[in-house]
Design a protein around this motif. Structure first.
Motif, PDB file in Angstrom:
ATOM      1  N   GLN A  27      39.843  41.481  41.959  1.00 54.08           N
ATOM      2  CA  GLN A  27      40.040  42.639  40.718  1.00 54.08           C
ATOM      3  C   GLN A  27      39.595  43.881  40.944  1.00 54.08           C
ATOM      4  OE1 GLN A  27      38.079  40.066  37.709  1.00 54.08           O
ATOM      5  NE2 GLN A  27      40.027  40.197  36.414  1.00 54.08           N
ATOM      6  N   ILE A  28      38.209  43.953  41.757  1.00 49.52           N
ATOM      7  CA  ILE A  28      37.646  45.252  41.956  1.00 49.52           C
ATOM      8  C   ILE A  28      38.584  46.130  43.132  1.00 49.52           C
ATOM      9  CG2 ILE A  28      35.584  46.452  43.137  1.00 49.52           C
ATOM     10  CD1 ILE A  28      35.334  45.434  40.332  1.00 49.52           C
ATOM     11  N   ALA A  29      39.007  45.331  44.089  1.00 48.88           N
ATOM     12  CA  ALA A  29      39.705  45.740  44.968  1.00 48.88           C
ATOM     13  C   ALA A  29      41.021  46.313  44.522  1.00 48.88           C
ATOM     14  CB  ALA A  29      40.257  44.560  46.185  1.00 48.88           C
ATOM     15  N   ARG A  30      42.003  45.870  43.493  1.00 50.63           N
ATOM     16  CA  ARG A  30      43.004  46.163  42.595  1.00 50.63           C
ATOM     17  C   ARG A  30      42.591  47.513  41.973  1.00 50.63           C
ATOM     18  NH1 ARG A  30      46.033  42.576  38.126  1.00 50.63           N
ATOM     19  NH2 ARG A  30      43.692  42.707  37.335  1.00 50.63           N
ATOM     20  N   MET A  31      41.630  47.485  41.250  1.00 51.62           N
ATOM     21  CA  MET A  31      41.052  48.921  40.592  1.00 51.62           C
ATOM     22  C   MET A  31      40.808  49.923  41.615  1.00 51.62           C
ATOM     23  SD  MET A  31      37.208  49.690  39.198  1.00 51.62           S
ATOM     24  CE  MET A  31      36.808  50.269  40.850  1.00 51.62           C
ATOM     25  N   THR A  32      40.472  49.661  42.763  1.00 50.66           N
ATOM     26  CA  THR A  32      40.212  50.624  43.835  1.00 50.66           C
ATOM     27  C   THR A  32      41.619  51.006  44.276  1.00 50.66           C
ATOM     28  OG1 THR A  32      38.309  49.846  44.320  1.00 50.66           O
ATOM     29  CG2 THR A  32      39.068  51.325  46.037  1.00 50.66           C
ATOM     30  N   ALA A  33      42.507  50.088  44.561  1.00 48.46           N
ATOM     31  CA  ALA A  33      43.863  50.380  44.955  1.00 48.46           C
ATOM     32  C   ALA A  33      44.668  51.349  43.909  1.00 48.46           C
ATOM     33  CB  ALA A  33      44.625  49.269  45.238  1.00 48.46           C
ATOM     34  N   ILE A  34      44.387  51.052  42.628  1.00 43.91           N
ATOM     35  CA  ILE A  34      45.071  51.928  41.734  1.00 43.91           C
ATOM     36  C   ILE A  34      44.567  53.362  41.814  1.00 43.91           C
ATOM     37  CG2 ILE A  34      44.953  52.373  39.179  1.00 43.91           C
ATOM     38  CD1 ILE A  34      44.980  49.345  38.750  1.00 43.91           C
ATOM     39  N   ILE A  35      43.392  53.508  41.958  1.00 41.22           N
ATOM     40  CA  ILE A  35      42.857  54.944  42.217  1.00 41.22           C
ATOM     41  C   ILE A  35      43.288  55.589  43.689  1.00 41.22           C
ATOM     42  CG2 ILE A  35      40.723  56.436  42.710  1.00 41.22           C
ATOM     43  CD1 ILE A  35      39.228  54.352  41.072  1.00 41.22           C
ATOM     44  N   ALA A  36      43.293  54.746  44.666  1.00 37.90           N
ATOM     45  CA  ALA A  36      43.912  55.270  45.922  1.00 37.90           C
ATOM     46  C   ALA A  36      45.541  55.573  45.719  1.00 37.90           C
ATOM     47  CB  ALA A  36      43.508  54.160  47.113  1.00 37.90           C
ATOM     48  N   ASN A  37      45.964  54.632  45.081  1.00 39.79           N
ATOM     49  CA  ASN A  37      47.510  54.890  44.833  1.00 39.79           C
ATOM     50  C   ASN A  37      47.978  55.818  43.686  1.00 39.79           C
ATOM     51  OD1 ASN A  37      49.939  53.806  45.864  1.00 39.79           O
ATOM     52  ND2 ASN A  37      50.118  52.250  44.188  1.00 39.79           N
ATOM     53  N   GLY A  38      46.939  56.785  43.483  1.00 36.62           N
ATOM     54  CA  GLY A  38      47.401  57.841  42.488  1.00 36.62           C
ATOM     55  C   GLY A  38      47.688  57.601  41.265  1.00 36.62           C
ATOM     56  N   GLY A  39      46.980  56.226  40.918  1.00 42.12           N
ATOM     57  CA  GLY A  39      46.803  55.744  39.536  1.00 42.12           C
ATOM     58  C   GLY A  39      48.308  54.917  38.935  1.00 42.12           C
ATOM     59  N   LEU A  40      48.588  54.257  39.978  1.00 41.48           N
ATOM     60  CA  LEU A  40      49.718  53.095  39.879  1.00 41.48           C
ATOM     61  C   LEU A  40      49.009  51.934  40.269  1.00 41.48           C
ATOM     62  CD1 LEU A  40      52.842  55.028  41.576  1.00 41.48           C
ATOM     63  CD2 LEU A  40      52.441  54.730  38.955  1.00 41.48           C
ATOM     64  N   SER A  41      49.214  50.998  39.321  1.00 41.77           N
ATOM     65  CA  SER A  41      48.711  49.644  39.825  1.00 41.77           C
ATOM     66  C   SER A  41      49.984  48.616  40.211  1.00 41.77           C
ATOM     67  CB  SER A  41      48.355  49.058  38.224  1.00 41.77           C
ATOM     68  OG  SER A  41      48.001  47.585  38.556  1.00 41.77           O
ATOM     69  N   PRO A  42      49.646  48.311  41.472  1.00 43.10           N
ATOM     70  CA  PRO A  42      50.441  47.501  42.418  1.00 43.10           C
ATOM     71  C   PRO A  42      50.579  46.117  42.060  1.00 43.10           C
ATOM     72  CG  PRO A  42      48.809  47.971  43.780  1.00 43.10           C
ATOM     73  CD  PRO A  42      48.183  48.662  42.551  1.00 43.10           C
ATOM     74  N   GLU A  43      51.458  45.367  42.221  1.00 49.98           N
ATOM     75  CA  GLU A  43      51.462  43.889  42.215  1.00 49.98           C
ATOM     76  C   GLU A  43      50.779  43.468  43.428  1.00 49.98           C
ATOM     77  OE1 GLU A  43      54.456  40.042  42.430  1.00 49.98           O
ATOM     78  OE2 GLU A  43      55.323  41.863  42.853  1.00 49.98           O
ATOM     79  N   ILE A  44      49.718  42.539  43.141  1.00 55.91           N
ATOM     80  CA  ILE A  44      49.029  41.945  44.193  1.00 55.91           C
ATOM     81  C   ILE A  44      49.843  40.715  44.918  1.00 55.91           C
ATOM     82  CG2 ILE A  44      46.572  41.060  44.959  1.00 55.91           C
ATOM     83  CD1 ILE A  44      46.832  43.935  43.662  1.00 55.91           C
ATOM     84  N   ASN A  45      49.717  40.775  46.365  1.00 54.47           N
ATOM     85  CA  ASN A  45      50.612  40.030  47.015  1.00 54.47           C
ATOM     86  C   ASN A  45      49.911  39.100  48.175  1.00 54.47           C
ATOM     87  OD1 ASN A  45      53.311  39.789  45.978  1.00 54.47           O
ATOM     88  ND2 ASN A  45      53.416  42.055  46.378  1.00 54.47           N
ATOM     89  N   LEU A  46      49.948  37.959  48.426  1.00 54.69           N
ATOM     90  CA  LEU A  46      49.630  37.221  49.279  1.00 54.69           C
ATOM     91  C   LEU A  46      50.752  36.568  50.243  1.00 54.69           C
ATOM     92  CD1 LEU A  46      47.070  35.803  51.230  1.00 54.69           C
ATOM     93  CD2 LEU A  46      47.506  33.892  49.512  1.00 54.69           C
ATOM     94  N   ILE A  47      51.661  36.470  49.607  1.00 54.11           N
ATOM     95  CA  ILE A  47      52.951  35.692  50.369  1.00 54.11           C
ATOM     96  C   ILE A  47      54.012  36.658  50.327  1.00 54.11           C
ATOM     97  CG2 ILE A  47      54.447  33.852  50.231  1.00 54.11           C
ATOM     98  CD1 ILE A  47      51.583  33.014  50.253  1.00 54.11           C
ATOM     99  N   LYS A  48      54.444  36.858  51.786  1.00 52.53           N
ATOM    100  CA  LYS A  48      55.463  37.959  51.915  1.00 52.53           C
ATOM    101  C   LYS A  48      56.816  37.095  51.895  1.00 52.53           C
ATOM    102  CE  LYS A  48      56.707  41.195  55.639  1.00 52.53           C
ATOM    103  NZ  LYS A  48      56.151  41.544  57.026  1.00 52.53           N
TER     104      LYS A  48
END
Length: 541
Positions: free
Chosen positions: A387-408
Motif C-alpha cells: 500500500q505504501i508503494a502504491r501511495m508513492t507511485a501515485i505521487i510519482a505518477n502525477g497524482g494518478l492511481s494505477p492498477e497494481i499488477n503482478l500478472i501480465k
C-alpha cells in the motif's frame, strides 16, 4: 519335534511375508503403475514438466534448474556403476529388489555405460527459489500457496513428458546389448507470465539479506510489480525446517499491515495543499505541542525552530504536522487517505491479496488526540508495504492511481492471453503531486539522508513508527520505513523498504533503498551497453 515344527513354521511365515510385501510393493508402487510392459517394451516415465512461471522478459522463475536421473538395467555392471554416483543409496537398494529396470538420482558427473543411460531433466524447484513467497509451493502436485495455488488449473497441465524404453524378452528380462531409448513428448505450453523482473528481484533479495524481518517492494509508476521480497524466506525443498521458526518465514510481510509513522505526513501535506493550505504554512517547533491538554513531543526534544512544509518533511517534525492538521477538515483528511489507498485491500491474484490495514474514521477524529496521531501516521493507522508503494507511485505518477499488477498474462495450450489493464484514476491534482515530489527530493538530496544514491537522483521519505509494544528491556519496538522513487525528475521505479523491529528509517531502511537504486541503475546501464555493443565506461561517459 514340536520345536522343530515351530522353527519350520517361522521360516515359512517369514518367507511368505517377504514375498507378500514384495508383490504388494510392486503392485502399489506409483512408478511401476505408470510403467507399460507391452510388445517387448518396458517403459519408465523419467520426468514430467508442468507449467512454468515466467518473469516479464520470459525468463523462467521455476523450471529453471536441472538434475540428473539415471535409467538403470539392474545387471551386475549397471548396479556396480550406479553405486558410485547414486544420491540415495538406500532408495536405490530397495529398487534393486524388484530386479527390474529402475530410475535413480545421480550426481552430474555420472557417465553413460551400456546398462546406464543418464538424462539431464528439468527440476521444477531449484535449491533457492527466487521470489519464493510469490511463487509459492506445491504438495502432492497441487498448488498450496502463491502463484502455484492461484493458477493451479493452468500450471498442473503437463507440458513435456520424458520416458526411457528398455527392450525385453518374453520373460521380462532386458535384452542383452539393446540400447536404452529416450522419448520426449511435447504436450503444449502452459504458463503464467508475471510482471516480476528476475534481475531486480535478485537485487532486492541480496540488498535485504541482513533484514531479519521485513519486506521490499519495487514497482513502476504505472503499477507493475518488478520485485517483492519478504524476509525471512523459506526453502521449498525443506519446508519442515521453517514450521517452528519464531520469525514466521511463510508470511509475506509485503502484504501484512504495520504501523506507518512519518510516511503518512505526505498524505497530510496532500490534504492541506488540496484544501488551499500552501507550503508557506510556517510553524515554530519548540520540541512539543499541546492538543486538548495532551502533550505531544517531537523526536528532537530541543525543537527544530521555525519550519516550512518542505523543511518539516525533511526533519520529519511531528509537531509541525499536528499543527497543520488542526487547519484541516476531518472528513477531507480521511477521504484523501482512502484515495491514496489506505484501508483498501490490493488484489493481485486468487489467494494473493494484501491486508486492508486500518484508517481512522470520523468518530475517531472527533477526539483531537487521535487526529493529532493520524497527522504523523500513528494511532490506529496501519498499512502494508505494498500500500505504501502504491501511495508513492501515485505521487510519482502525477497524482494518478494505477492498477497494481503482478500478472501480465497466461499461456494456455500455446495461446497467450494478456491481462487488460484498467485506466488510472485521479487522486490529487497534478500540481499537488508536483509539490510533494519536490518536497520528497528535498528530503533525500542532503548530507543527512542515507537514501541518496551515488549514480542516480532520487526522492523519498523516511519513517520510524512507534508500535506501543515494548521488549523485555523496556525499549519500544519500532518499525523502520523508507519509500521513494528514482530518477527524481522522471520516475521509473518505486521502492518501499520495511524493516520490522528496526532502529530508524534513516539508519535501517534508507541504506537499502540506496543500494537497490544504485544496482538497478547499474543494471540498466549494463543492459544498454550490451545492446549497443559498447563498454560500460563508454556508456557512462
Amino acid at each position: 519335534m514340536w520345536k522343530r515344527f515351530m522353527v519350520v513354521f517361522a521360516v515359512m511365515s517369514i518367507s511368505l511375508s517377504y514375498l507378500y510385501m514384495r508383490l504388494y510393493n510392486i503392485a502399489t508402487n506409483a512408478e511401476y503403475q505408470s510403467t507399460a510392459i507391452s510388445q517387448g517394451r518396458y517403459v519408465l516415465t523419467v520426468n514430467k514438466t508442468y507449467g512454468t512461471i515466467y518473469d516479464r522478459n520470459m525468463i523462467p522463475l521455476n523450471n529453471n534448474s536441472y538434475k540428473h536421473i539415471a535409467a538403470v538395467n539392474p545387471s551386475i555392471e549397471g548396479i556396480s556403476h550406479i553405486n558410485k554416483y547414486s544420491l540415495d543409496k538406500n532408495q536405490d537398494y530397495n529398487e534393486m529388489l524388484y530386479e527390474l529396470p529402475f530410475l535413480c538420482d545421480v550426481s552430474d558427473d555420472c557417465e553413460n555405460i551400456a546398462d546406464v543411460r543418464v538424462l539431464r531433466v528439468t527440476n521444477r524447484v531449484p535449491d533457492h527459489q527466487t521470489a519464493v513467497h510469490l511463487i509459492g509451493y506445491t504438495r502432492d502436485n497441487v498448488g498450496v500457496s502463491g502463484i502455484e495455488y492461484s493458477f493451479d488449473y493452468i500450471l498442473r497441465n503437463e507440458c513435456f513428458v520424458e520416458k526411457v524404453v528398455f527392450e525385453i524378452d518374453a520373460n521380462g528380462n532386458v535384452l542383452e546389448g539393446s540400447d536404452i531409448e529416450y522419448e520426449r513428448e511435447n504436450k503444449g505450453e502452459f504458463a503464467v507470465i508475471t510482471t516480476i523482473d528476475k534481475d531486480i528481484q535478485m537485487i532486492c533479495e541480496t540488498a535485504g539479506k541482513n533484514i531479519e524481518k521485513g519486506a521490499i517492494v519495487v514497482m513502476t509508476p504505472d503499477g507493475e510489480i518488478r520485485a517483492m521480497a519478504s524476509f525471512p524466506d523459506f526453502d521449498v525443498n525443506k519446508l519442515e525446517e521453517s514450521l517452528d521458526d519464531e520469525n514466521k518465514p511463510f508470511i509475506n510481510r509485503a502484504l501484512l499491515s504495520y504501523n506507518v509513522g512519518s510516511i503518512f505526513k505526505l498524505v497530510t501535506a496532500a490534504t492541506a495543499i488540496e484544501q488551499g493550505k500552501t507550503t508557506d504554512f510556517i510553524y515554530e517547533c519548540k520540541g512539543y505541542t499541546e492538543v486538548n491538554g495532551k502533550i505531544f513531543r517531537c523526536h528532537k526534544h530541543s525543537g527544530h525552530g521555525e519550519l516550512n512544509m518542505a523543511e518539516a518533511m525533511k526533519e520529519s517534525c511531528n509537531t509541525y504536522f499536528i499543527e497543520l492538521s488542526k487547519e484541516l477538515d476531518n472528513l477531507e483528511l480521511i477521504n484523501t487517505a482512502k484515495k491514496f489507498g489506505f484501508g483498501e485491500k490490493i488484489y493481485l491474484a486468487n489467494g494473493i491479496t494484501s491486508h486492508s490495514g486500518n484508517v481512522q474514521n470520523e468518530t475517531d477524529l472527533e477526539i483531537p488526540a487521535e487526529k493529532a496521531n493520524m497527522s504523523f501516521g500513528q494511532g490506529k493507522l496501519t498499512a502494508t508495504p505494498l500500500q505504501i508503494a502504491r501511495m508513492t507511485a501515485i505521487i510519482a505518477n502525477g497524482g494518478l492511481s494505477p492498477e497494481i499488477n503482478l500478472i501480465k498474462g497466461t499461456v494456455e495450450n500455446e495461446n497467450i492471453l494478456y491481462k487488460v489493464k484498467s485506466k488510472p484514476e485521479r487522486v490529487v491534482d497534478f500540481e499537488t503531486a508536483y509539490i510533494l515530489r519536490k518536497i520528497m527530493e528535498y528530503s533525500v538530496n542532503n548530507e543527512v539522508s542515507n537514501a541518496n544514491p551515488l549514480n542516480v537522483t532520487a526522492a523519498g521519505k523516511t519513517s520510524t513508527a512507534q508500535t506501543g509494544i515494548f521488549d523485555e528491556n523496556g525499549n519500544e519496538v519500532l518499525q523502520a520505513w523508507f519509500t521513494g522513487y528514482f530518477p527524481s525528475d522522471s520516475p521509473e521505479y518505486i521502492v518501499t523498504v520495511f524493516v520490522e523491529d528496526g532502529e530508524t528509517g534513516n539508519s535501517s531502511a534508507a541504506p537499502i533503498f540506496r543500494e537497490i537504486a544504485e544496482k538497478i541503475t547499474m543494471l540498466e546501464k549494463e543492459q544498454v551497453a550490451e545492446i549497443c555493443g559498447k563498454t560500460l565506461t563508454e556508456i557512462s561517459s
